[in-house]
Write an enzyme that holds these catalytic residues in place. Sequence first.
Site, PDB file in Angstrom:
ATOM      1  N   ASP A   1      -9.550  -6.572   2.037  1.00  0.00           N
ATOM      2  CA  ASP A   1      -8.215  -7.020   1.645  1.00  0.00           C
ATOM      3  C   ASP A   1      -7.970  -8.471   2.040  1.00  0.00           C
ATOM      4  OD1 ASP A   1      -7.428  -4.681   0.481  1.00  0.00           O
ATOM      5  OD2 ASP A   1      -6.567  -3.844   2.302  1.00  0.00           O
TER       6      ASP A   1
ATOM      7  N   ASP B   1       0.859  -1.179   0.000  1.00  0.00           N
ATOM      8  CA  ASP B   1       0.000   0.000   0.000  1.00  0.00           C
ATOM      9  C   ASP B   1       0.893   1.225   0.000  1.00  0.00           C
ATOM     10  OD1 ASP B   1      -2.278  -1.400   0.280  1.00  0.00           O
ATOM     11  OD2 ASP B   1      -2.470  -1.111   2.438  1.00  0.00           O
TER      12      ASP B   1
ATOM     13  N   ASP C   1      -5.021  -3.622   4.682  1.00  0.00           N
ATOM     14  CA  ASP C   1      -5.555  -3.173   5.966  1.00  0.00           C
ATOM     15  C   ASP C   1      -7.076  -3.283   6.053  1.00  0.00           C
ATOM     16  OD1 ASP C   1      -6.096  -1.130   4.197  1.00  0.00           O
ATOM     17  OD2 ASP C   1      -4.633   0.250   5.035  1.00  0.00           O
TER      18      ASP C   1
HETATM   19  P1  ATP Z   1      -3.513   3.047  -0.046  1.00  0.00           P
HETATM   20  O1  ATP Z   1      -4.327   2.017  -0.746  1.00  0.00           O
HETATM   21  O2  ATP Z   1      -2.129   3.142  -0.521  1.00  0.00           O
HETATM   22  O3  ATP Z   1      -3.623   3.026   1.437  1.00  0.00           O
HETATM   23  P2  ATP Z   1      -5.348   5.210  -0.173  1.00  0.00           P
HETATM   24  O4  ATP Z   1      -5.389   5.442   1.278  1.00  0.00           O
HETATM   25  O5  ATP Z   1      -5.328   6.394  -1.074  1.00  0.00           O
HETATM   26  O6  ATP Z   1      -4.106   4.409  -0.601  1.00  0.00           O
HETATM   27  P3  ATP Z   1      -7.995   4.246   0.007  1.00  0.00           P
HETATM   28  O7  ATP Z   1      -8.010   4.359   1.480  1.00  0.00           O
HETATM   29  O8  ATP Z   1      -8.579   3.086  -0.662  1.00  0.00           O
HETATM   30  O9  ATP Z   1      -6.538   4.286  -0.561  1.00  0.00           O
HETATM   31  O10 ATP Z   1      -8.640   5.570  -0.545  1.00  0.00           O
HETATM   32  C1  ATP Z   1      -8.952   5.696  -1.910  1.00  0.00           C
HETATM   33  C2  ATP Z   1      -9.318   7.112  -2.204  1.00  0.00           C
HETATM   34  O11 ATP Z   1     -10.508   7.473  -1.510  1.00  0.00           O
HETATM   35  C3  ATP Z   1      -8.289   8.141  -1.750  1.00  0.00           C
HETATM   36  O12 ATP Z   1      -7.307   8.358  -2.718  1.00  0.00           O
HETATM   37  C4  ATP Z   1      -9.131   9.366  -1.528  1.00  0.00           C
HETATM   38  O13 ATP Z   1      -9.320  10.037  -2.751  1.00  0.00           O
HETATM   39  C5  ATP Z   1     -10.455   8.802  -1.077  1.00  0.00           C
HETATM   40  N1  ATP Z   1     -10.555   8.837   0.395  1.00  0.00           N
HETATM   41  C6  ATP Z   1      -9.726   8.281   1.290  1.00  0.00           C
HETATM   42  N2  ATP Z   1     -10.119   8.490   2.546  1.00  0.00           N
HETATM   43  C7  ATP Z   1     -11.260   9.212   2.468  1.00  0.00           C
HETATM   44  C8  ATP Z   1     -12.183   9.749   3.436  1.00  0.00           C
HETATM   45  N3  ATP Z   1     -12.005   9.572   4.749  1.00  0.00           N
HETATM   46  N4  ATP Z   1     -13.214  10.425   2.979  1.00  0.00           N
HETATM   47  C9  ATP Z   1     -13.413  10.579   1.661  1.00  0.00           C
HETATM   48  N5  ATP Z   1     -12.607  10.118   0.719  1.00  0.00           N
HETATM   49  C10 ATP Z   1     -11.538   9.448   1.086  1.00  0.00           C
END
Ligand code: ATP
Length: 936
Positions: free
Chosen positions: A659, A350, A655
């Site tokens: 997953d 990630d 996480d």
């Molecule tokens: P990784 O998979 O590397 O942890 P990430 O944290 O960007 O990356 P996700 O948590 O799946 O992946 O989030 C995907 C997308 O959703 C983010 O890039 C962001 O644009 C949006 N996002 C993440 N957290 C929030 C939130 N709390 N509220 C609204 N949108 C969110």
Amino acid sequence: MTMPAASLAAGSADTAPSSDTPAAAHAWHALAADAALQRLGASGDGLSADEARRRLARHGPNELPAAARVSPLRRFLSQFQNALILFLLAAAVLAGALGHLVDAAVIVGVVLVNAVVGFVQEGKAEEAMDALRAMLAPHARVLRDGHRAQVPVAELVPGDVVLLEAGDRVPADLRLLRARGLLVDEAVLTGESVASVKHEGPVAADAALGDRASMAYSGTLVAAGQAQGVVVATGRHTEIGHISSLLGSVQSLVTPLLRQIDAFGRRFTLFCIAGAALLFAFAVGVQGAAWLDALMVVVAIAVSLVPEGLPAVITITLAIGVRRMAARRAIVRRLPAVETLGATTVICSDKTGTLTRNEMTASRVVAEGAVIAVSGSGYAPVGALELPPGCGALPAHARRLIECGLLCNDAQLAQQGGEWKVDGDPMEGALVALAMKAGLDAAALRAGHPRSDEIPFDAQHRFMATLHARADGSAELLVKGAPERVLAMSTGQLDAHGQVRPLQPAQWEAAIAEAAAAGERVLGFAARRLPALPDGADALDFGDVRELVLLGVIGFIDPPRAEATAAVADCRSAGIAVKMITGDHAATAAAIAAQLGLAEQPVVATGADVDAASDEELRGLARRASVFARTNPEHKLRVVRALQAESQVVAMTGDGVNDAPSLKQADVGVAMGHKGTDAAKEAAQIVLADDNFASIVAAVSEGRTVYDNIRKVIAWTLPSNGGEVLAIVAAMMLGLTLPMTTPQILWINMILTISLGLVLAFEPPEPGVMQRPPRRPDAPLLSPFMLWRVAVVSLLFMAGSFGIFFWAMHRGHSVELARTMVVNTLCVLEIFYLFNVRYLHMRSFTWRGARGTPAVLAAVALVVAAQLAFTYAPWMQRLFDSRAVPLVDGAAILAIGLACMVLLEIEKALLRRWGVFEELAAPRPSSSSSTRESFT
Ligand code: ATP
């Protein structure tokens, strides 16, 4: 409201179960939520810390009884459940009965020492696993004194208010107080594999367990949604406590490698016993030896040859590896992972929090016609907004954007010890800090816009929405999420005059691309006015999130972890490919990948590319791309499979609740200790205590070391035994005087088993352990080089012991003295060989090599002391028929040891120069080449 403890204790049978009465008998599910709280003497704000402590003393910890342990006595006795040991004991009885008391005593001594060593080693390995279990003790989020807090699950008490979200394992039996889109997988309890819909309304008193929608039972898994519930039963009073006395499997100490070695050991034992029988027949039948003497010798040979201590030594090697990994923040949940880690060829990681710090700071705010740079770092609300030229104050539409970020948000900031900390999602924390930097009163704004419903964020749909009542009776829907997603759901945009005008997608796409190219993480924000607040409990659903008015986007910086950059470089020199699989925007991911040095020119694939590719095409894509952006958990699963189809050994991080399948599919599933859900942790083989990519790489290095050490143990044990046995067998076959007596053979076997064989388990990593390509997962433990080594060293040992024997006879020494010299020669050879084997991949003649480790030095000191006693102590001389060795002969013995070491070093150097065995390839000094070049 908190009832005093006494009234709870004196309460009716309806109070929290302090007796053995099952919780179900109270029909909590049929009570209204308020009535349940009242009956429990609790409130929706949770218990006070004092009250929780009192209740814990009364109800006991929230634990199920542990599985019964094998008693130490049984564990000790199990050491004797071994064909060879029984065979030895029979021989001892026979020898004793026939008056060979010394032989009998020595055999019994060997057996006992073996049993004690096996027992202690197993105990150590179990202790290591216990310590890991304690490190993995789960935590629950509760309300205590009205504040959110994390407490160990074991400390939950009836009356505690627990917060649940997707991926959580329900920590106790709960009566739900509030549920939003809650789906709970109750398969452990009901066998039903479809997740049940839950809500807070009471259900019929006679509802079956699977139909009690107002309850969440301990041990079940939250598949989706959010909820709050009050604990009604803990520990063995829970539903799961009634069914089983044990939750969670007890880690077994068996790994594929151990199984392989065990099977090998068993076959080898049979082979030795059969060989010994033939030898016995030959000695008695052909050479006319006395049968009892011949029997004693062949028994001793069989004992020497069989590496009976090997499985125990390997178990302890694995256990030490597990301990070292834990010290480097990688907690092993399943032991086989230790082996697999060493063979890992690809790590899929990630981005957020693993490769980056997950410490977000909003750095740019983009509303129509205004790009506002924000200064400051961390979560401290210290910093300024750089207003566009000509603006005296924050433009109203930018202010609305920042307000939206504050309200569509669950995080809170608090100052702890002078430092600002976030409670909740770091990006949301950054939005609170941004609001404060913009001069907004966060608490007052939130109080003035109460939230009446929400759609929680989920990696699948990538946005979050909240519904707020307005003073004039209307309502407002606020949305934040991945910017393309928000853009797609919007039809208008807010301009600088507060007017809504048609959406200009190109303008926003350019703004998003610009921020993402700078490595910023971007969120989009939008809103919609509703004439009135919709009715009903679940007022907001996905259908409502449409025709939004885009307010703008905000860019956040989340710097890469410094140690991750170094760890990525380590991986590249170790021939391990690193692939970033992230939910984030492609341009953001590519920028971060470049900062981390993931590849010279990172090739970026998106979730859409993965969807468009066939399984066959995906294999090529997975090989080429080092960044997968805008992926969801299903993409992860396909990427792992594609990599595995290319014969890669894949470590994959995760996480979220979704997953779990890819973590299970990966060869090594790695879950995040902090931000990981229980579902991910349970599916993973390794949990990272610090969520840090560098810890995975440290674990890989430890995994390689464990495998090296196992090979060293074997490379040392087999020829040590073999040389000694060859000498005796050759003497028997040639009808020569035996160079050792039976007790002497057993003596060597005994002191070596308890000392030298074990120390290799403690070896630190060889320098250059991360500059070699990964080992092939299908490579046999007894590689061609190992077989060669066993043969060469056995022959050298035989030559050494025969040589000294004949030399002694030639010098006119007695047979007894000659035999004593042979025993000493073997010990010296084994000590020197130990120093040689410690470095399989490099020269052993170095200061570092000579200095050894504390374990090596202690073992050598022990063996030398024992050997001196064997040679010079009168009582030992009586027992083993040994004689004092004169100084000159002692020097000759040492010279033989040294000569053997020099010969083996020359052999190692020549083999490396000639490149005879692939595994001896010298460590690569730089990251220039790898056997799996195409993957790095
Ligand atoms: P990784 O998979 O590397 O942890 P990430 O944290 O960007 O990356 P996700 O948590 O799946 O992946 O989030 C995907 C997308 O959703 C983010 O890039 C962001 O644009 C949006 N996002 C993440 N957290 C929030 C939130 N709390 N509220 C609204 N949108 C969110």
